[in-house]
Design an enzyme around this catalytic site. Structure first.
Site, PDB file in Angstrom:
ATOM      1  N   SER A 119     -11.938  -0.887 -12.357  1.00 22.47           N
ATOM      2  CA  SER A 119     -12.506   0.215 -11.500  1.00 22.47           C
ATOM      3  C   SER A 119     -13.315   1.490 -12.279  1.00 22.47           C
ATOM      4  O   SER A 119     -14.276   2.028 -12.132  1.00 22.47           O
ATOM      5  CB  SER A 119     -11.749   1.134 -10.517  1.00 22.47           C
ATOM      6  N   GLU A 152     -17.503  -4.817  -5.179  1.00 22.17           N
ATOM      7  CA  GLU A 152     -18.893  -4.605  -6.140  1.00 22.17           C
ATOM      8  C   GLU A 152     -19.046  -5.281  -7.158  1.00 22.17           C
ATOM      9  O   GLU A 152     -18.161  -5.638  -7.874  1.00 22.17           O
ATOM     10  CB  GLU A 152     -18.460  -3.081  -6.645  1.00 22.17           C
ATOM     11  N   ASN A 190     -16.137   4.518  -6.200  1.00 18.30           N
ATOM     12  CA  ASN A 190     -15.213   5.623  -7.082  1.00 18.30           C
ATOM     13  C   ASN A 190     -16.314   6.931  -7.540  1.00 18.30           C
ATOM     14  O   ASN A 190     -15.678   7.943  -7.619  1.00 18.30           O
ATOM     15  CB  ASN A 190     -14.612   5.193  -8.156  1.00 18.30           C
TER      16      ASN A 190
HETATM   17  N1  CAA Z   1      -3.144  -9.999   4.164  1.00 18.99           N
HETATM   18  C1  CAA Z   1      -3.679 -10.217   5.206  1.00 18.99           C
HETATM   19  N2  CAA Z   1      -3.411  -9.266   6.381  1.00 18.99           N
HETATM   20  C2  CAA Z   1      -2.642  -8.136   6.142  1.00 18.99           C
HETATM   21  C3  CAA Z   1      -2.116  -7.854   4.940  1.00 18.99           C
HETATM   22  C4  CAA Z   1      -2.337  -9.000   3.842  1.00 18.99           C
HETATM   23  N3  CAA Z   1      -1.873  -9.057   2.913  1.00 18.99           N
HETATM   24  N4  CAA Z   1      -1.076  -7.017   5.021  1.00 18.99           N
HETATM   25  C5  CAA Z   1      -1.554  -6.414   6.262  1.00 18.99           C
HETATM   26  N5  CAA Z   1      -2.162  -7.047   6.902  1.00 18.99           N
HETATM   27  C6  CAA Z   1      -2.504  -6.938   8.246  1.00 18.99           C
HETATM   28  C7  CAA Z   1      -1.440  -6.330   9.000  1.00 18.99           C
HETATM   29  O1  CAA Z   1      -0.711  -7.643   9.599  1.00 18.99           O
HETATM   30  C8  CAA Z   1      -2.107  -5.623  10.097  1.00 18.99           C
HETATM   31  O2  CAA Z   1      -2.304  -6.448  11.154  1.00 18.99           O
HETATM   32  P1  CAA Z   1      -1.832  -5.948  12.870  1.00 18.99           P
HETATM   33  O3  CAA Z   1      -2.636  -4.558  13.013  1.00 18.99           O
HETATM   34  O4  CAA Z   1      -2.484  -7.141  13.616  1.00 18.99           O
HETATM   35  O5  CAA Z   1      -0.517  -6.014  12.782  1.00 18.99           O
HETATM   36  C9  CAA Z   1      -3.583  -5.314   9.606  1.00 18.99           C
HETATM   37  O6  CAA Z   1      -3.638  -6.012   8.521  1.00 18.99           O
HETATM   38  C10 CAA Z   1      -3.630  -3.946   9.475  1.00 18.99           C
HETATM   39  O7  CAA Z   1      -2.437  -3.123   8.916  1.00 18.99           O
HETATM   40  P2  CAA Z   1      -2.156  -1.560   9.053  1.00 18.99           P
HETATM   41  O8  CAA Z   1      -1.234  -1.569  10.413  1.00 18.99           O
HETATM   42  O9  CAA Z   1      -1.376  -1.394   7.887  1.00 18.99           O
HETATM   43  O10 CAA Z   1      -3.489  -1.314   9.234  1.00 18.99           O
HETATM   44  P3  CAA Z   1      -4.244   0.133   9.589  1.00 18.99           P
HETATM   45  O11 CAA Z   1      -5.043  -0.020  10.639  1.00 18.99           O
HETATM   46  O12 CAA Z   1      -3.466   1.267   9.397  1.00 18.99           O
HETATM   47  O13 CAA Z   1      -5.312   0.165   8.234  1.00 18.99           O
HETATM   48  C11 CAA Z   1      -5.955   0.361   6.069  1.00 18.99           C
HETATM   49  C12 CAA Z   1      -4.909   0.042   6.830  1.00 18.99           C
HETATM   50  C13 CAA Z   1      -6.964  -1.017   5.897  1.00 18.99           C
HETATM   51  C14 CAA Z   1      -5.183   0.299   4.497  1.00 18.99           C
HETATM   52  C15 CAA Z   1      -6.717   1.453   6.470  1.00 18.99           C
HETATM   53  O14 CAA Z   1      -5.946   2.682   6.498  1.00 18.99           O
HETATM   54  C16 CAA Z   1      -7.848   1.746   5.268  1.00 18.99           C
HETATM   55  O15 CAA Z   1      -8.739   1.206   5.367  1.00 18.99           O
HETATM   56  N6  CAA Z   1      -7.498   2.669   4.456  1.00 18.99           N
HETATM   57  C17 CAA Z   1      -8.416   3.237   3.697  1.00 18.99           C
HETATM   58  C18 CAA Z   1      -8.132   2.323   2.425  1.00 18.99           C
HETATM   59  C19 CAA Z   1      -8.997   2.535   1.198  1.00 18.99           C
HETATM   60  O16 CAA Z   1      -9.702   3.483   1.247  1.00 18.99           O
HETATM   61  N7  CAA Z   1      -9.091   1.794   0.218  1.00 18.99           N
HETATM   62  C20 CAA Z   1      -9.809   1.899  -1.058  1.00 18.99           C
HETATM   63  C21 CAA Z   1      -9.052   2.610  -2.038  1.00 18.99           C
HETATM   64  S1  CAA Z   1     -10.120   2.952  -3.624  1.00 18.99           S
HETATM   65  C22 CAA Z   1      -9.711   1.580  -4.390  1.00 18.99           C
HETATM   66  O17 CAA Z   1      -9.235   0.542  -4.208  1.00 18.99           O
HETATM   67  C23 CAA Z   1     -10.770   1.528  -5.467  1.00 18.99           C
HETATM   68  C24 CAA Z   1     -10.196   1.923  -7.082  1.00 18.99           C
HETATM   69  O18 CAA Z   1     -10.599   1.331  -7.694  1.00 18.99           O
HETATM   70  C25 CAA Z   1      -9.146   2.865  -7.132  1.00 18.99           C
END
Ligand code: CAA
Length: 284
Positions: A119, A152, A190
């Protein structure tokens, strides 16, 4: 070029997600971890995740078995000799990444594309460490990889156009949405996200509001899926600090400087969800 065999270096938070989505999309995946114990743990975690999806009725048992049959792990980088594409997903460490790319270049077949999930590290430096700089690019996934739709695709000034096209098609084959960006520290997401997270820490440090209220404000006021502190804990305070430091070093702008509280939390081992404690406390 057709991609069939994929290598992933590192099976941590990001690497295991990449292994999972690639195997579920039908690719044979071989991941590399530092030793036999970490390989065993990586395989165990992947099995547990896929079994969890079956238990929730989100994946059928046959698809789970097929995905698991496509995954193997090894402690030897040399085993990546039959890969068409390798995605490096180790910790953020530029010298280590450069060294790994130089080694990988001697191992992977001549046609193979070498990608990094970095990243914040310099993709051009990794490309320059190989004898195939035209076949090196960034493929930056987001955490949690199975759920986040974006990748990306980061080209350097050395990347061949055909390699960008093949890698972009592979991203689509995973069911993800690619965007194109240049190799510039932190790419698009980022560049915008990190200053926002650092500002949230500064706001909290200033005593303006509580952690919980800042999180609630951004969730309910802006419709963000998570507040900044929940997200910091998810990404990892160490990762965020590292990315911020690299950005500060590159752009020399105060808004990228990690705030004192963030640095101290990392020193204290409060790294976020993975450590059981960050801005919030987590129990299993
Ligand atoms: N594979 C497939 N499905 C999965 C899984 C996996 N490994 N793990 C969980 N799931 C499924 C779950 O079973 C769940 O399904 P149900 O709702 O049907 O039970 C579903 O995915 C969603 O799970 P959550 O209840 O945990 O979901 P949520 O609605 O609370 O969303 C989230 C979680 C997608 C993380 C959401 O909160 C979100 O988008 N958060 C922001 C995350 C973000 O911004 N990420 C970027 C970070 S920056 C980065 O990564 C870059 C870097 O370089 C630092």
């Amino acid at each position: 070029m057709i991609i069939k065999n994929v290598g992933v270096i590192g099976c941590g938070l990001m690497g295991s997600g990449i292994v999972q989505v690639a195997a579920q999309a039908g690719f044979s995946v071989l991941f590399v971890e530092a030793n036999d114990e970490l390989v065993r743990r990586g395989l165990g975690r992947l099995r547990e995740t896929l079994e969890g999806l079956v238990a929730k009725g989100k994946l059928d048992a046959t698809a789970k078995d097929a995905a698991l049959a496509r995954i193997a792990g090894t402690p030897r980088l040399e085993d990546l000799k039959a890969c068409d594409l390798v995605v490096e997903a180790m910790t953020e460490n530029q010298p280590l990444k450069n060294e790994t790319f130089a080694k990988l270049d001697r191992i992977a077949p001549p046609h193979a594309i070498l990608a990094t999930n970095t990243s914040s590290c310099n993709v051009t430096a990794m490309a320059a460490a190989t004898r195939r700089p035209g076949q090196v690019l960034g493929l930056h996934f987001f955490n949690p990889v199975p759920l986040m739709k974006l990748v990306e695709v980061a080209r350097t000034i050395l990347t061949d156009e055909g390699v960008v096209t093949t890698a972009t098609e592979w991203v689509r084959a995973l069911g993800k949405t690619p965007i194109q960006t240049k190799d510039s520290t932190a790419f698009v997401v980022n560049r915008l996200l990190v200053p926002y997270l650092l500002d949230a820490v500064r706001l909290y440090e200033s005593g303006l509001a509580s952690l919980e209220d800042i999180d609630t404000a951004m969730k309910l006021g802006c419709g963000y899926p998570m507040g900044p502190f929940t997200l910091l804990d998810l990404v990892g305070l160490d990762t965020t600090t590292y990315v911020a430091e690299v950005m500060f070093e590159e752009f020399r702008e105060p808004r990228y400087a990690p705030p004192p509280l963030l640095k101290r939390m990392v020193m204290a081992g409060h790294l976020g969800r993975k450590a059981g404690r960050g801005f919030y406390t987590y129990t299993k």
